[in-house]
Design a protein around this motif. Structure first.
Motif, PDB file in Angstrom:
ATOM      1  N   ALA A  49       0.835  -1.203   0.000  1.00 42.46           N
ATOM      2  CA  ALA A  49       0.000   0.000   0.000  1.00 42.46           C
ATOM      3  C   ALA A  49       0.871   1.255   0.000  1.00 42.46           C
ATOM      4  N   ARG A  50       1.953   1.223   0.788  1.00 48.13           N
ATOM      5  CA  ARG A  50       2.873   2.373   0.810  1.00 48.13           C
ATOM      6  C   ARG A  50       3.488   2.603  -0.568  1.00 48.13           C
ATOM      7  N   ALA A  51       3.812   1.514  -1.257  1.00 46.36           N
ATOM      8  CA  ALA A  51       4.430   1.645  -2.575  1.00 46.36           C
ATOM      9  C   ALA A  51       3.493   2.330  -3.556  1.00 46.36           C
ATOM     10  N   PHE A  52       2.221   1.940  -3.570  1.00 46.03           N
ATOM     11  CA  PHE A  52       1.269   2.577  -4.481  1.00 46.03           C
ATOM     12  C   PHE A  52       1.046   4.036  -4.087  1.00 46.03           C
ATOM     13  N   ARG A  53       1.017   4.301  -2.807  1.00 44.20           N
ATOM     14  CA  ARG A  53       0.906   5.679  -2.338  1.00 44.20           C
ATOM     15  C   ARG A  53       2.115   6.488  -2.815  1.00 44.20           C
ATOM     16  N   HIS A  54       3.296   5.891  -2.729  1.00 45.00           N
ATOM     17  CA  HIS A  54       4.526   6.543  -3.165  1.00 45.00           C
ATOM     18  C   HIS A  54       4.458   6.898  -4.653  1.00 45.00           C
ATOM     19  N   PHE A  55       3.891   6.005  -5.469  1.00 50.12           N
ATOM     20  CA  PHE A  55       3.836   6.239  -6.910  1.00 50.12           C
ATOM     21  C   PHE A  55       2.912   7.408  -7.251  1.00 50.12           C
ATOM     22  N   VAL A  56       1.762   7.512  -6.606  1.00 45.04           N
ATOM     23  CA  VAL A  56       0.834   8.601  -6.957  1.00 45.04           C
ATOM     24  C   VAL A  56       1.292   9.940  -6.399  1.00 45.04           C
ATOM     25  N   LEU A  57       2.105   9.923  -5.337  1.00 43.76           N
ATOM     26  CA  LEU A  57       2.574  11.170  -4.732  1.00 43.76           C
ATOM     27  C   LEU A  57       3.957  11.588  -5.214  1.00 43.76           C
TER      28      LEU A  57
ATOM     29  N   ALA B 169      -4.435   3.093  -5.031  1.00 44.07           N
ATOM     30  CA  ALA B 169      -4.109   4.367  -4.385  1.00 44.07           C
ATOM     31  C   ALA B 169      -4.843   5.501  -5.061  1.00 44.07           C
ATOM     32  N   LEU B 170      -5.114   6.532  -4.278  1.00 44.40           N
ATOM     33  CA  LEU B 170      -5.755   7.752  -4.760  1.00 44.40           C
ATOM     34  C   LEU B 170      -4.751   8.899  -4.716  1.00 44.40           C
ATOM     35  N   PRO B 171      -4.944   9.933  -5.524  1.00 41.57           N
ATOM     36  CA  PRO B 171      -3.951  11.006  -5.622  1.00 41.57           C
ATOM     37  C   PRO B 171      -3.748  11.807  -4.344  1.00 41.57           C
ATOM     38  N   ASP B 172      -4.672  11.687  -3.375  1.00 45.52           N
ATOM     39  CA  ASP B 172      -4.490  12.398  -2.112  1.00 45.52           C
ATOM     40  C   ASP B 172      -3.680  11.578  -1.106  1.00 45.52           C
ATOM     41  N   GLY B 173      -3.246  10.374  -1.493  1.00 46.15           N
ATOM     42  CA  GLY B 173      -2.416   9.559  -0.616  1.00 46.15           C
ATOM     43  C   GLY B 173      -3.124   8.401   0.048  1.00 46.15           C
ATOM     44  N   ARG B 174      -4.447   8.333  -0.046  1.00 46.86           N
ATOM     45  CA  ARG B 174      -5.144   7.158   0.479  1.00 46.86           C
ATOM     46  C   ARG B 174      -4.754   5.934  -0.346  1.00 46.86           C
ATOM     47  N   ALA B 175      -4.556   4.808   0.326  1.00 44.96           N
ATOM     48  CA  ALA B 175      -4.116   3.611  -0.384  1.00 44.96           C
ATOM     49  C   ALA B 175      -4.573   2.372   0.363  1.00 44.96           C
TER      50      ALA B 175
END
Length: 325
Positions: free
Chosen positions: A207-215, A266-272
């Motif tokens: 989940a952190r990785a996908f959050r990292h990609f969108v942010l 993940a969403l662009p606001d960091g939710r994942a």
């Protein structure tokens, strides 16, 4: 007899039921698993089951593999970059672009080291077989990733015959990308269904990785992969796939499933979020994903579409697979 603290610590976590199989009003089966939901600031908002134990993310690792190819210097963009991160359905437009990518770098399907396969999409597979076609490496859902890996080996003068070896420079770079994005060390390295090295991380790390990609900042390899996937989701999955629906209909969403019922989003606001169904039951993936997305604050017709999993009896709908949390 009272168990010791060491014995208690060794007791495996019993995963909660994430989905129920309901036929004619009777619960005839259950799918257990683990799920983590991150808030916009990256903190854990919901954890079910063991979300810190390592799992193989399977194809949910593909965005990280594509970012590794970019870091190694291959200039991919648009549909080509999306296909490098894909588990494509094997539709005609997927196969055509893989062939073009190979030709652009002086390669042919014979150079691919993924196994020959039929289209991943059942409807497409029927059409494919009816036309007299047979299993082919280009048709295999990971062929775009393999084409990109071959191209970057040629670019850097790396041996192409061993591009799937975990010790290969490309695979070592991909491992570095996975660890940086997940914020943790890879716990184990295995072999995925396509033959590529597969890095185990926790669901929280995924989940952190996908959050990292969108942010990630614009122009970085991670952000370039996320942007290409979101702009061209049909190339990441296919015309009849939930990942495509979500990335088309939820603004800024990044979504990727993996075999054995793994999903990251993940969403662009960091939710994942990330989850895995323990028994690998893909049929439970949609209902669990739709429920998790609702808990993350999403709504709309696309969730109904993703979550619908009817059971048939005599060609008539008699039940469903439903989320149980």
């Amino acid at each position: 007899m009272t168990s010791t603290s060491a014995e208690s610590a060794a007791t495996p976590v019993i995963a909660p039921v994430l989905a129920e199989v309901v036929r004619s009003g009777f619960v005839e089966g259950r799918h257990r698993g683990s799920l983590v939901l991150l808030a916009a600031d990256g903190t854990v908002e919901l954890a079910m089951g063991d979300v810190t134990a390592p799992v193989f993310p399977r194809s949910a690792n593909k965005p990280m593999q594509a970012a590794g190819v970019l870091r190694a210097g291959l200039d991919l963009a648009g549909e080509r970059l999306a296909l490098a991160a894909a588990s494509h359905s094997g539709e005609g437009f997927h196969r055509d672009l893989v062939q073009k990518m190979l030709a652009e770098h002086g390669r042919t399907a014979a150079d691919l080291q993924c196994p020959p396969d039929l289209p991943l999409d059942a409807v497409e597979a029927e059409t494919y077989l009816a036309a007299g076609a047979v299993r082919d490496r280009v048709t295999m859902n990971c062929s775009g990733k393999h084409a990109a890996m071959l191209a970057v080996c040629d670019l850097n003068g790396w041996p192409a015959e061993s591009y799937l070896d975990p010790a290969h420079p490309l695979q070592q770079l991909i491992l570095q990308v996975v660890e940086e994005a997940a914020g943790e060390k890879v716990a184990a390295v295995g072999t995925d269904g396509c033959g590529a090295p597969l890095m185990a991380i926790s669901l929280t790390g995924l989940a952190r990785a996908f959050r990292h990609f969108v942010l990630a900042p614009e122009g970085t390899p991670e952000r370039r992969v996320a942007d290409a996937m979101r702009a061209h989701p049909e190339y990441v999955a296919g015309t009849r796939r939930p990942d495509t629906w979500l990335m088309r209909e939820v603004p800024g969403a990044l979504s990727k499933m993996g075999a054995e019922a793994v999903q990251a989003f993940a969403l662009p606001d960091g939710r994942a979020l990330a989850f895995k169904i323990d028994d690998g039951g893909i049929r439970a993936l949609g209902p669990v994903l739709a429920r998790a997305l609702a808990l993350a604050g999403l709504e709309g017709d696309v969730l109904t579409r993703v979550g619908r999993a009817p059971l048939l009896g005599g060609a008539v709908e008699v039940g469903e697979i439903r989320a149980a949390f």
